[in-house]
Design a protein around this motif. Structure first.
Motif, PDB file in Angstrom:
ATOM      1  N   GLY A  32      30.509  40.296  48.958  1.00  0.00           N
ATOM      2  CA  GLY A  32      31.359  40.265  47.774  1.00  0.00           C
ATOM      3  C   GLY A  32      30.626  40.712  46.526  1.00  0.00           C
ATOM      4  N   VAL A  33      31.262  40.457  45.411  1.00  0.00           N
ATOM      5  CA  VAL A  33      30.758  40.865  44.100  1.00  0.00           C
ATOM      6  C   VAL A  33      30.781  39.638  43.189  1.00  0.00           C
ATOM      7  N   ARG A  34      29.701  39.452  42.445  1.00  0.00           N
ATOM      8  CA  ARG A  34      29.673  38.341  41.499  1.00  0.00           C
ATOM      9  C   ARG A  34      30.485  38.715  40.268  1.00  0.00           C
ATOM     10  N   GLY A  48      44.440  41.063  45.834  1.00  0.00           N
ATOM     11  CA  GLY A  48      44.061  41.167  47.242  1.00  0.00           C
ATOM     12  C   GLY A  48      42.653  40.726  47.556  1.00  0.00           C
ATOM     13  N   GLY A  49      41.853  40.442  46.521  1.00  0.00           N
ATOM     14  CA  GLY A  49      40.520  39.921  46.747  1.00  0.00           C
ATOM     15  C   GLY A  49      40.597  38.453  47.122  1.00  0.00           C
ATOM     16  N   ARG A  50      39.463  37.898  47.496  1.00  0.00           N
ATOM     17  CA  ARG A  50      39.401  36.467  47.819  1.00  0.00           C
ATOM     18  C   ARG A  50      38.359  35.834  46.911  1.00  0.00           C
ATOM     19  N   PHE A  60      36.300  41.194  49.154  1.00  0.00           N
ATOM     20  CA  PHE A  60      37.431  42.109  49.288  1.00  0.00           C
ATOM     21  C   PHE A  60      37.633  42.483  50.746  1.00  0.00           C
ATOM     22  N   PRO A  61      38.761  42.079  51.340  1.00  0.00           N
ATOM     23  CA  PRO A  61      39.045  42.485  52.715  1.00  0.00           C
ATOM     24  C   PRO A  61      39.138  44.014  52.780  1.00  0.00           C
ATOM     25  N   GLU A  66      40.960  49.630  51.064  1.00  0.00           N
ATOM     26  CA  GLU A  66      41.617  50.872  51.485  1.00  0.00           C
ATOM     27  C   GLU A  66      42.910  51.105  50.699  1.00  0.00           C
ATOM     28  N   ARG A  67      43.670  50.044  50.429  1.00  0.00           N
ATOM     29  CA  ARG A  67      44.898  50.191  49.624  1.00  0.00           C
ATOM     30  C   ARG A  67      44.561  50.630  48.209  1.00  0.00           C
ATOM     31  N   ALA A  68      43.489  50.072  47.637  1.00  0.00           N
ATOM     32  CA  ALA A  68      43.089  50.452  46.278  1.00  0.00           C
ATOM     33  C   ALA A  68      42.660  51.916  46.230  1.00  0.00           C
TER      34      ALA A  68
END
Length: 91
Positions: A32-34, A48-50, A60-61, A66-68
């Motif tokens: 993930g990203v901080r 859509g992130g968690r 991010f799943p 891919e949708r982004a």
């Protein structure tokens, strides 16, 4: 599948680009990203992130990434793209 515009450099083969893309998807999903700003984590969560608010992380799943990418503009707007903090992402 990576859109042609996301192929990073002519010196990478299609296979290398695909492996790099899959590795990036794994990092975004697993590590993930901080994100320190709570409201921004909430927006990313809604998109859509968690979000893990206690750890200040958003994962991010792969399907959300891919949708982004698919929804990103395919080219900069006429007149050129902004530079710096206002730069866009194009797929």
């Amino acid at each position: 599948m990576i859109p042609p515009a996301l192929r990073l450099a002519p010196f990478l083969t299609r296979g290398e680009t695909e492996r790099l893309h899959r590795a990036a998807l794994r990092v975004l999903a697993d590590t993930g990203v901080r994100v320190e700003h709570r409201a921004f984590r909430e927006r990313l969560d809604a998109a859509g992130g968690r979000a893990d608010h206690a750890a200040e992380l958003v994962r991010f799943p792969p399907d959300a990434v891919e949708r982004a990418i698919a929804a990103a503009p395919k080219r900069p707007p006429a007149g050129g793209a902004a530079v710096g903090a206002h730069a866009g992402v194009y797929a």
